[in-house]
Design a protein around this motif. Structure first.
Motif, PDB file in Angstrom:
ATOM      1  N   SER A 140      16.004  -4.489  11.879  1.00  0.00           N
ATOM      2  CA  SER A 140      14.926  -5.080  10.821  1.00  0.00           C
ATOM      3  C   SER A 140      13.883  -6.299  12.215  1.00  0.00           C
ATOM      4  CB  SER A 140      15.380  -5.467   9.704  1.00  0.00           C
ATOM      5  OG  SER A 140      16.083  -6.789   9.992  1.00  0.00           O
ATOM      6  N   MET A 141      14.544  -6.834  12.731  1.00  0.00           N
ATOM      7  CA  MET A 141      14.057  -8.266  13.256  1.00  0.00           C
ATOM      8  C   MET A 141      13.011  -7.244  14.064  1.00  0.00           C
ATOM      9  SD  MET A 141      16.584 -11.149  13.983  1.00  0.00           S
ATOM     10  CE  MET A 141      18.179  -9.901  14.876  1.00  0.00           C
ATOM     11  N   LYS A 142      13.766  -6.283  15.317  1.00  0.00           N
ATOM     12  CA  LYS A 142      12.406  -5.606  15.898  1.00  0.00           C
ATOM     13  C   LYS A 142      11.784  -4.741  15.703  1.00  0.00           C
ATOM     14  CE  LYS A 142      12.627  -1.607  18.946  1.00  0.00           C
ATOM     15  NZ  LYS A 142      14.012  -0.917  19.922  1.00  0.00           N
ATOM     16  N   HIS A 143      11.749  -4.769  14.125  1.00  0.00           N
ATOM     17  CA  HIS A 143      10.108  -4.386  13.703  1.00  0.00           C
ATOM     18  C   HIS A 143      10.298  -4.969  11.799  1.00  0.00           C
ATOM     19  CE1 HIS A 143      11.121  -0.086  14.264  1.00  0.00           C
ATOM     20  NE2 HIS A 143      12.426  -0.317  14.451  1.00  0.00           N
ATOM     21  N   ASN A 144       9.957  -6.556  12.544  1.00  0.00           N
ATOM     22  CA  ASN A 144       9.294  -7.481  11.068  1.00  0.00           C
ATOM     23  C   ASN A 144       9.654  -7.429  10.373  1.00  0.00           C
ATOM     24  OD1 ASN A 144       8.170  -9.786  11.452  1.00  0.00           O
ATOM     25  ND2 ASN A 144       6.599  -8.814  11.809  1.00  0.00           N
ATOM     26  N   LYS A 145      10.521  -6.496   9.961  1.00  0.00           N
ATOM     27  CA  LYS A 145      11.571  -6.159   8.260  1.00  0.00           C
ATOM     28  C   LYS A 145      12.661  -7.251   7.768  1.00  0.00           C
ATOM     29  CE  LYS A 145       9.913  -3.702   5.954  1.00  0.00           C
ATOM     30  NZ  LYS A 145       9.517  -2.166   5.787  1.00  0.00           N
ATOM     31  N   TYR A 146      12.165  -7.672   6.557  1.00  0.00           N
ATOM     32  CA  TYR A 146      12.885  -8.212   5.489  1.00  0.00           C
ATOM     33  C   TYR A 146      13.987  -7.434   4.544  1.00  0.00           C
ATOM     34  CZ  TYR A 146      10.218 -11.916   8.384  1.00  0.00           C
ATOM     35  OH  TYR A 146      10.234 -12.741   9.115  1.00  0.00           O
ATOM     36  N   ILE A 147      15.057  -7.311   4.757  1.00  0.00           N
ATOM     37  CA  ILE A 147      15.829  -6.674   3.967  1.00  0.00           C
ATOM     38  C   ILE A 147      16.651  -7.878   2.523  1.00  0.00           C
ATOM     39  CG2 ILE A 147      17.183  -4.818   2.991  1.00  0.00           C
ATOM     40  CD1 ILE A 147      16.962  -4.028   5.889  1.00  0.00           C
ATOM     41  N   ILE A 148      16.346  -7.732   1.424  1.00  0.00           N
ATOM     42  CA  ILE A 148      16.550  -8.542   0.247  1.00  0.00           C
ATOM     43  C   ILE A 148      17.959  -7.665  -0.214  1.00  0.00           C
ATOM     44  CG2 ILE A 148      16.240  -9.805  -1.455  1.00  0.00           C
ATOM     45  CD1 ILE A 148      13.497 -10.639  -1.023  1.00  0.00           C
ATOM     46  N   ASN A 149      19.157  -7.898  -0.044  1.00  0.00           N
ATOM     47  CA  ASN A 149      20.174  -7.120  -0.981  1.00  0.00           C
ATOM     48  C   ASN A 149      20.774  -7.846  -2.305  1.00  0.00           C
ATOM     49  OD1 ASN A 149      20.057  -4.940   0.915  1.00  0.00           O
ATOM     50  ND2 ASN A 149      21.089  -6.497   2.118  1.00  0.00           N
TER      51      ASN A 149
END
Length: 375
Positions: A140-149
């Motif tokens: 997720s850091m590599k793709h500049n994404k933020y995952i909220i669970n």
């Protein structure tokens, strides 16, 4: 021209897979767990060698469930009646996945059968959303994404609680876009599909039956796979894993109805293009039936298809081998054991069961993709 000529420092991207051989009865919990830990699936294909389309139609032509295609904001999840039915009650499993979204560039949302909501947000949406990420994976850091669970079945998250009201405010004021979504609801005990009573905010709903499509393959060389057809206790053949991979390659060619497996080829294939040779020896029969399902396929549906196949694994119907392949979503923040899967890097997110009726055994191959080395 060599690839290193124009990409000098390129490293080959590794893909991970898991190959096993197991007894369908003794190791039932293992293969069932493979199905259950891969909840988001978009297609399933079965090949029945030597089985007529009429016989396949007799056993498989039945409705095994349905799902919904919806256009709606995510705030419907916290509608009081909807929330009470699917998250405060323990009677149903509800699944959801966004449609036509790219995990690299879009907001992708999923809800797993356990009630865990995963929001994979792009940076701009995350900064506006209002709830912070607790942990970020390397992918997720590599793709500049933020995952909220968010566990929607958590006892502390209920109407009136601070957590509930905070999430409700975020969905109604920041992440307000209308998503194209697929939903499937099943009874927790029976696994049967159940109807959903939709909140008023839903803009469009389409109910879709999960129905099979049948196709006969004729005049094809069908391998017997006898070199890998042995009991679990016997000594496997040398290079058994290579023989299994060759078998799975043939099955893949059958799924796409490739001319490479035809018994009669009118024009020889240039070896510069392909040097493929099917595994030998062949079965006497040169006919088989393909069965395909497409849509949003709950794990209960896949278990039902497996039950139907195993009932046919008897000497007079399917006595050599049969296969089942399940295809997961290519872009999803939740695949094997909750890990995200980016199609741009490696779109393999599937698994295959190659079943041997004589010994009631199966080879299982799980394709993890590029980010699942620790599964």
């Amino acid at each position: 021209m060599s690839q290193k000529t124009y990409i000098a420092n390129d490293e080959s991207l590794k893909s991970f897979a898991d190959l096993n051989y197991l007894d369908l009865a003794k190791h039932e919990s293992i293969w069932k767990n493979m199905i259950d830990t891969h909840p988001f699936n978009q297609a399933l294909t079965v090949f029945l060698p030597g089985c007529s389309i009429n016989l396949a139609n007799e056993h498989f032509n039945q409705k095994l469930g349905y799902y919904y295609q919806v256009e709606s904001p995510l705030s419907i999840l916290l509608d009081l009646n909807f929330f009470k039915t699917f998250f405060q009650s323990d009677q149903y499993n509800l699944m959801m996945h966004t449609l036509n979204t790219d995990l690299n560039t879009d907001n992708v949302i999923v809800l797993d059968p356990e009630g865990n909501l995963s929001l994979s947000l792009v940076k701009d949406a995350y900064e506006k959303f209002g709830i912070q990420v607790q942990h970020r994976s390397k992918a997720s850091m590599k793709h500049n994404k933020y995952i909220i669970n968010i566990p929607l079945k958590d006892n502390q998250l209920h109407p009136g609680s601070k957590q509930f009201e905070r999430l409700k405010w975020c969905l109604e004021n920041t992440l307000t876009q209308t998503f194209k979504l697929v939903f499937a609801a099943t009874d927790k005990v029976t696994g049967q599909s159940v109807d959903i009573e939709w909140p008023s905010q839903v803009k469009k709903v389409t109910k879709i039956d999960i129905e099979p499509q049948f196709e006969t393959l004729t005049d094809i060389h069908i391998p017997s796979f006898e070199s890998i057809n042995h009991s679990l206790n016997s000594q496997p053949a040398e290079n058994w894993d290579r023989h299994v991979m060759n078998a799975l390659e043939w099955i893949g060619l059958a799924y796409i109805k490739s001319n490479r497996i035809k018994a009669r080829i009118t024009k020889a294939v240039d070896p510069f293009i392909s040097v493929y040779k099917a595994p030998v020896p062949f079965l006497d029969s040169q006919t088989g039936t393909l069965i395909k399902w497409k849509g949003f396929l709950p794990t209960s549906f896949i278990h039902n298809v497996m039950t139907m196949i195993r009932k046919l694994m008897v000497p007079d119907i399917i006595n050599h081998w049969t296969s089942l392949t399940v295809y997961g979503y290519r872009d999803s923040p939740y695949t094997w054991k909750g890990k995200e899967h980016y199609a741009y890097l490696n779109s393999e997110n599937d698994y295959t069961f190659l079943m041997m009726p004589e010994h009631q055994t199966a080879y299982t191959l799980q394709f993890y993709g590029s980010h699942h080395s620790n599964v």
